[in-house]
Write a protein that holds these residues in place. Structure first.
Motif, short mmCIF file in Angstrom:
data_model
loop_
_atom_site.label_atom_id
_atom_site.label_comp_id
_atom_site.label_asym_id
_atom_site.label_seq_id
_atom_site.Cartn_x
_atom_site.Cartn_y
_atom_site.Cartn_z
N CYS A 46 30.60 70.87 87.69
CA CYS A 46 31.57 69.86 87.25
C CYS A 46 32.93 70.52 87.07
O CYS A 46 33.41 70.68 85.95
CB CYS A 46 31.09 69.23 85.93
SG CYS A 46 32.25 68.05 85.23
N THR A 102 36.58 70.92 86.58
CA THR A 102 37.64 70.05 86.08
C THR A 102 38.58 70.89 85.24
O THR A 102 38.43 72.11 85.17
CB THR A 102 37.04 68.90 85.26
OG1 THR A 102 38.09 68.02 84.85
CG2 THR A 102 36.31 69.41 84.02
N GLU A 156 33.90 64.80 81.24
CA GLU A 156 33.35 64.80 82.58
C GLU A 156 32.14 65.73 82.74
O GLU A 156 31.33 65.53 83.64
CB GLU A 156 34.43 65.20 83.59
CG GLU A 156 35.60 64.22 83.63
CD GLU A 156 36.60 64.56 84.72
OE1 GLU A 156 36.25 65.37 85.61
OE2 GLU A 156 37.73 64.03 84.67
N CYS A 157 32.05 66.75 81.90
CA CYS A 157 30.97 67.73 82.07
C CYS A 157 29.93 67.67 80.96
O CYS A 157 28.86 68.28 81.08
CB CYS A 157 31.54 69.14 82.13
SG CYS A 157 32.77 69.38 83.44
N VAL A 170 26.47 66.67 81.87
CA VAL A 170 25.68 67.61 82.66
C VAL A 170 24.72 68.40 81.76
O VAL A 170 23.61 68.76 82.17
CB VAL A 170 26.62 68.58 83.43
CG1 VAL A 170 25.81 69.62 84.20
CG2 VAL A 170 27.52 67.80 84.37
#
Length: 526
Positions: free
Chosen positions: A305, A307, A315-316, A319
């Protein structure tokens, strides 16, 4: 020619004969006792100055060798004291003190068949004693004739014309400089920086070396934190103002690298930043935030991920759910990412572009200073993390060359205020373990690859133990007793506390004796 006359002839080749080893008491020395006595005639005493701390030579008649010693004490006695005649009343008689000067001499080294070794031969009565010339002193102390000249040898209050230098081999075994504020550490480092023929990088949290590097024509790297403004030229002008370099002007610009000149001198200024996508593998090794588990899974998550630091949690974060991690590990990662974002050193934009790192291959061929003043405003951890990322980059470039061709790359890393970068931590602390892995990489593995580290501090009691272990050369300047005891040089407390700035004691494996006392040369800027 008698044995004593032959010894005098040998002594005369290395200096000026001034006396003889004592005849009035037995001469003994051994492993734990290294002092003997010698007498200097009164008429010689009138012409020469014999100071405590002075170097003195001894020519041994029977073994036919030469010895270097140091005067550790002196004795003067009236003729009545020597004759043991009681004085019934104090009477002035100047003829009574025309007696020999007695020297107490610490034996330092012996030249045997052209090799300088610890003293082992018997010192004979009537062995000629001589004031040695500078070539003999240098040879018997093992002072190198190449390297960075740091100052001149001293004896008592006298400064001798005998250079004291640190060889490249000594430097790559690492140097620790200890001294209180005003003792001369900064001057000492400036002399080393300007005289070094080896490329180097100085980590500077106070701005003490920025002006030096500018006037020496080197490169100044400025890790720029967030909230430093968007206008590049405004930042450069602020840098020049804070660095007392306002007489310099931009003469060339390539992206964020500037060439500045005052009409006579020029230097490079580079504004730099760290991008998460380029540094996420390094950051867990250099920041104090991650646990071992947290570091491992932060790398894995970021691999999947990529970024920027602002968007990582959003965003991560999801995960991490795929790995069924313990809540404490997830909390450590999220907390560490938050702290990294707040550190202000990642994904910094200026002038509409995201700042990037410099050309480290180029830096390995020049002298540079990393100006950490701006990131320090975000906190000490921000400054040290930035410094460690750069140091790791340097190590990786050098390590790559070493693994590919076996080639060493001579390079010096200089840390002033070293206790800020390498603090003492609690035993078992994960932060300590991460820090000591970094120290081992830079100092132990780096030494084999050509990297030497010079560290200076006024607080060695706050310095990580591993730094003291791996620093095979120590320079002690004026400091308190606890600081000197910490580096095993407490015996010099009284001597150094009474000394002016610049006086120091050098202890290194490369000498033929344990210690030498020197006075650092004064830095003279261009």
């Amino acid at each position: 020619m008698s044995l004593v006359e032959e010894a005098k002839a040998r002594a005369s080749q290395a200096g000026e004969v001034v006396g003889l080893a004592t005849r009035v008491s037995p001469i003994s020395h051994g492993i734990d006792h290294k002092e003997i006595r010698a007498e200097v005639p009164f008429e010689v005493y009138l012409r020469k100055r014999f100071l405590v701390g002075s170097y003195i030579g001894i020519a041994l008649p029977v073994s036919k060798t030469l010895v270097l010693g140091r005067i550790t004490g002196v004795e003067r006695a009236d003729i009545m004291a020597i004759s043991r005649i009681p004085a019934l009343s104090p009477v002035e008689d100047t003829s009574g003190f025309t007696t020999p000067l007695t020297l107490i001499i610490q034996l330092l080294s012996e030249e045997v068949e052209g090799e300088v070794v610890p003293v082992s031969s018997p010192v004979d009565p009537q062995s000629p004693v001589f004031i040695p010339n500078r070539e003999f002193i240098s040879k018997m102390l093992g002072l190198p004739d190449q390297g960075i000249e740091i100052g001149k040898l001293t004896e008592g209050y006298r400064v001798l014309d005998v250079p004291v230098s640190l060889s490249l081999e000594t430097l790559r075994h690492h140097v620790l400089v200890v001294g209180t504020t005003g003792a001369g550490k900064t001057n000492f480092l400036k002399v080393m920086i300007t005289r070094s023929d080896v490329p180097l990088m100085v980590y500077d949290i106070q701005g003490d070396y920025v002006g030096l590097m500018a006037r020496e024509g080197g490169t100044v790297l400025v890790p720029v934190p967030r909230s430093s403004g968007d206008k590049v030229t405004d930042f450069v002008q602020e840098f020049l103002r804070r660095s007392n370099l306002s007489n310099f002007r931009i003469v060339e610009q390539r992206e964020r690298r500037f060439r500045l000149s005052d009409g006579e001198r020029t230097f490079n200024l580079e504004l730099m930043g760290f991008r998460l996508e380029d540094t996420y593998q390094l950051i867990p090794e250099t920041s104090p935030f991650f646990s071992g588990q947290g570091a491992h899974f932060f790398r894995i998550a970021t691999d999947n991920c990529l970024t920027d630091i602002d968007s990582w949690i959003e965003e991560c974060g999801d995960v991490l759910d795929h790995y069924n991690l313990h809540k404490s590990t997830v909390d450590n990662i999220l907390r560490s990412v938050t702290l990294l974002r707040e550190s202000g050193i990642l994904d910094v934009e200026m002038g509409g572009n995201r700042l990037s790192e410099p050309d480290y291959d180029q830096l390995l061929r020049e002298k540079s200073v990393v100006d950490l003043r701006w990131v320090l405003e975000k906190g000490v951890s921000s400054a040290t993390t930035a410094a460690f990322i750069i140091a790791n980059r340097i190590f990786r470039v050098i390590d790559s060359a070493y693994k590919e061709s076996g080639r060493e790359t001579p390079f010096l890393l200089i840390f002033d205020e070293a206790h800020e970068y390498f603090p003492q931590s609690r035993k078992g602390d994960e932060e300590k373990e991460a820090l000591e892995r970094l120290i081992n990489r830079i100092m132990r593995l780096g030494r084999v690859r050509g990297i030497g580290t010079i560290l200076a501090t006024h607080r060695p009691t706050d310095l990580n133990d591993l730094i003291l272990t791996l620093s095979n050369t120590k320079v002690a300047m004026r400091a308190d007793e606890d600081a000197l005891e910490r580096i095993g040089m407490g015996d010099y407390t009284e001597t150094l506390q009474a000394s002016p700035p610049g006086y120091g004691v050098l202890r290194t494996f490369s000498l033929k004796v344990q210690d030498v006392i020197f006075r650092a040369d004064k830095y003279v800027g261009k």
